[in-house]
Write an enzyme that holds these catalytic residues in place. Structure first.
Site, PDB file in Angstrom:
ATOM      1  N   GLU B  49      -4.982   1.189   2.461  1.00 45.90           N
ATOM      2  CA  GLU B  49      -4.507   0.371   1.331  1.00 45.90           C
ATOM      3  C   GLU B  49      -4.430  -1.085   1.750  1.00 45.90           C
ATOM      4  O   GLU B  49      -3.742  -1.408   2.723  1.00 45.90           O
ATOM      5  CB  GLU B  49      -3.055   0.735   1.002  1.00 45.90           C
ATOM      6  CG  GLU B  49      -2.783   1.904   0.129  1.00 45.90           C
ATOM      7  CD  GLU B  49      -1.262   2.051  -0.059  1.00 45.90           C
ATOM      8  OE1 GLU B  49      -0.682   1.302  -0.843  1.00 45.90           O
ATOM      9  OE2 GLU B  49      -0.664   2.916   0.611  1.00 45.90           O
ATOM     10  N   ASP B  60       8.942  -2.777  -3.658  1.00 41.01           N
ATOM     11  CA  ASP B  60       8.908  -2.848  -2.206  1.00 41.01           C
ATOM     12  C   ASP B  60      10.239  -3.253  -1.588  1.00 41.01           C
ATOM     13  O   ASP B  60      10.978  -4.060  -2.134  1.00 41.01           O
ATOM     14  CB  ASP B  60       7.816  -3.825  -1.768  1.00 41.01           C
ATOM     15  CG  ASP B  60       6.438  -3.221  -1.940  1.00 41.01           C
ATOM     16  OD1 ASP B  60       6.221  -2.119  -1.393  1.00 41.01           O
ATOM     17  OD2 ASP B  60       5.601  -3.808  -2.635  1.00 41.01           O
TER      18      ASP B  60
END
Ligand SMILES: Cc1ncc(COP(=O)(O)O)c(C=O)c1O
Lengths: 404, 261
Positions: B49, B60
């Site tokens: 990724e 996040d």
């Protein structure tokens, strides 16, 4: 149109892990709307705890001085805790209670929304955690102090540009981790559906009061309603009732800050473009890569890169007009309002006042401007003292420190 | 056929647990991201990724957020992610995916983003804040499919049965399952009810499960491997980079070797 969309704006752009929580909230909110007991309790608290209705006062001295339209001031600063924010906090707090949540999470910019949340949490016997950018903590210490006195925990946010948007991010993250027992009490008409709709619905009482009060005083509708716009909760509150009444012009005032340079203001409708941030689609101040930019305003409550999706929609529809005033104009209006009308406004509200001062002389004496004064200025004591370089205030602080 | 599908078939035939790693474009710097990806591919990592840094990364935790902030501060642009993908894709065998927030895609132009991603050698997109309900007006999944990209969906322990079934209808390639209700953070533990939850997810989906969030040791890989087809290692790698600014490449390499043993 699916619910939560205002034209192409709004929506619910959040990670899958928040969808069940937002669905739960939407269901609870819809059912509360149909419950007369809920409404009764809400209105009772607004009256007996918050002091609603807030007065609509004729600004006689300013009107005479400017020689144009009649100016009326909707004094939302007389609400308990000093601003309009308490209204949607009571509404959402009742909803949190109804949903059986024990803990309230909030973000705050000026500290005004955080203060209102801390107040409601204390009243309802809930735990309260308030996220606040470090920059805002530094300029709004009095509100931090009061939140702590009310039993809330204020958590500094140390990333991003350390202001409101970063506090929203931090609060959402807390909510992601604690969805089962926590209620996220979002402080404006922003964020994912159902927040913009719900917050507007709780705030719309302001416009209803304005219409009734002005009918009593002038037997007519206002020609203009002017409100400052951070996320847009006080503006949507004041405007909502007048949306179908096309003869009433609605004006939102954004923070022109230090000037037109990038990063020096929070004028989303000139410098901004459409984007998807913090769970909703609207106008944001962002660069060509979609990175959210720094903003500036002397008033923390207007220092925000995004704007409520319904406001973006109504702007594109041409129903709401947008203007901006600079830090300096807002500070001047602050002084003018204090000395001519005996009202010390919040710096956010001083932006709306500043625009009305420019508008009134251009209008006829038959016309009426209602300025929504969203808050009172107590919280801005230090900022105003600094802006006006008040020597005596500085020496007071020096003496104060000696007592440490 | 899409290289993600080919790699998934290969893992199935070999009955091996796959690995997906994650890097933030421009962290610790662009040259470093490039070296990390080449090293990961050499170790036999199955999927990589490339996260395009965003100013407001909602899903996040502190580690990835800091990496995004550092990268943006040093001037990383969205264009750099495409350039990097174009440079790396011919040199590696692991399929590359972009992980991005929707504003990045939207601002670039959804259709153009997918087209350029494909042309740069990207095989899949992970856009966590693009839920199924919004796709109706955005047309993001269609833009992916039109350009031969697989859109990967992320679910969590908060996803109830109804949500799992809704996701099942649109999910392609593999389903990304977070092992914890929360944001990315390698330091936090796994959900104690993890195996029961993975079992339920597995019973709903016909496609492979990639399990991430908190996968930071061999022991944690062992906890999930019975139900996972792919282990996703994200924040743990960034933590190592963060703590070892000089010799992070070697440290990350030995960490991943140990995980893959
Ligand atoms: C007194 C006051 N007015 C206005 C605002 C701006 O928010 P909104 O645009 O949601 O009314 C704030 C925000 O903190 C505030 O405290």
């Amino acid at each position: 149109m699916p619910s939560g969309h205002f034209g192409k704006f709004g929506g619910r752009f959040v990670p899958e892990m928040l969808i069940p929580a937002l669905e739960e909230l939407e269901v609870a909110y819809e059912s509360s709307k149909k419950d007369p007991e809920f409404k009764k309790e809400f209105l009772d608290l607004l009256k007996n705890f918050c002091g609603r209705p807030t007065p609509l006062v004729f600004a006689k001295n300013l009107t005479e001085k400017l020689g144009g339209a009649k100016i009326y001031l909707k004094n939302e600063g007389l609400n308990h805790t000093g601003a309009h924010k308490i209204t949607h906090c009571i509404g959402q707090g009742l909803l949190a209670k109804r949903m059986g949540k024990k803990r309230i999470i909030a973000e705050t910019g000026a500290g005004q929304h955080g203060l209102a949340c801390a107040t409601v949490a204390a009243k309802f016997g809930m735990e309260c955690v308030v996220y606040m950018g470090e920059t805002d903590i530094a300029r709004q210490r009095p509100n931090v102090f009061w939140m702590e006195q009310l039993g809330a925990k204020v958590v500094p946010v140390e990333y991003g540009n350390k202001t409101l948007k970063d506090a929203v991010n931090a609060a959402l993250k807390d909510w992601i981790e604690n969805v089962s027992d926590s209620y996220y009490l979002l402080g404006s008409v922003v964020g994912p559906h159902p927040y913009p709709t719900m917050t507007r619905d709780f705030q719309k009482i302001v416009g209803e009061e304005i219409q009734n009060q002005l009918k009593g005083a002038e037997k007519k509708l206002p020609d203009y309603v002017v409100a400052c716009v951070g996320g847009g909760s006080n503006a949507m509150g004041a405007f909502n009732n007048f949306l179908p009444l096309k003869q009433v012009r609605l004006i939102g005032v954004e923070a022109g800050g230090r000037g037109t340079k990038k990063g020096d203001n929070a004028v989303r409708f000139k410098g901004g473009s459409v984007g998807v941030v913090e769970g909703f689609k609207s106008y944001f101040l962002q660069d060509e890569d979609g990175q959210v930019m720094n903003t500036h305003s002397v008033s923390a409550g207007l220092d925000y890169a995004g704007i409520g999706p319904e406001l973006a929609f109504l702007k594109e529809e041409g129903r709401i007009e947008f203007e901006s005033v600079t830090d300096k104009e807002a500070l001047d209006a602050f002084k003018t309002l204090a000395s001519f009308e005996g009202i010390i406004p919040a710096l956010e509200s001083a932006h709306a006042m500043a625009y009305a001062l420019k508008l009134a002389p251009k209008l006829s004496k038959k016309e009426v401007i209602v300025v929504n004064l969203s808050g009172r200025g107590d919280k801005d004591l230090f900022i105003v003292a600094e802006a006006f370089k008040d020597k005596n205030f500085y020496s007071f602080l020096k003496d104060f420190l000696k007592n440490e | 056929m899409n290289n993600i599908s080919l790699r998934l078939d290969k893992l199935k035939i070999e009955k091996k647990l796959g690995f997906m790693t994650h890097v933030v474009v421009g962290y610790p710097d662009l040259a470093g991201t490039e070296k990390l990806v080449l090293m990961m591919d050499k170790l036999g990592i199955d999927f990589i990724e490339l996260q395009i840094p965003f100013s407001d990364p909602l899903a996040d935790g502190p580690t990835i957020m800091k990496a995004c902030e550092d990268s943006l501060r040093s001037g990383t642009k969205v264009k750099d992610a495409f350039d990097l993908a174009r440079k790396l894709s011919p040199k590696i065998s692991a399929p590359l995916l972009f992980m991005a927030y929707y504003n990045t895609v939207f601002k670039y132009g959804t259709e153009k983003f997918c087209k350029d991603a494909k042309a740069s050698g990207i095989y899949g997109l992970i856009v966590p804040d693009m839920p199924i309900e919004e796709n109706q007006s955005e047309g993001f999944f269609e833009a992916c499919e039109k350009n031969g990209l697989i859109h990967i969906h992320v679910i969590s322990p908060a996803s109830n049965k109804k949500r799992l079934l809704i996701n099942k209808k649109v999910a392609r390639g593999f389903i990304y399952v977070t092992a914890r209700q929360g944001i990315t953070d390698a330091k936090k533990g796994l959900d104690p009810k993890i195996t029961q939850y993975l079992k339920e997810v597995k019973s709903v989906f016909d496609i492979p499960l990639a399990v991430g969030f908190g996968i930071s040791s061999r022991e944690r890989v062992n906890m999930i491997k019975e139900y996972a087809d792919i282990a996703v290692v994200g924040s743990a790698v960034l933590d190592i980079i963060n703590e070892n600014p000089k010799d992070y490449l070697k440290k990350v390499e030995s960490f991943l070797e140990e995980l893959k043993k």
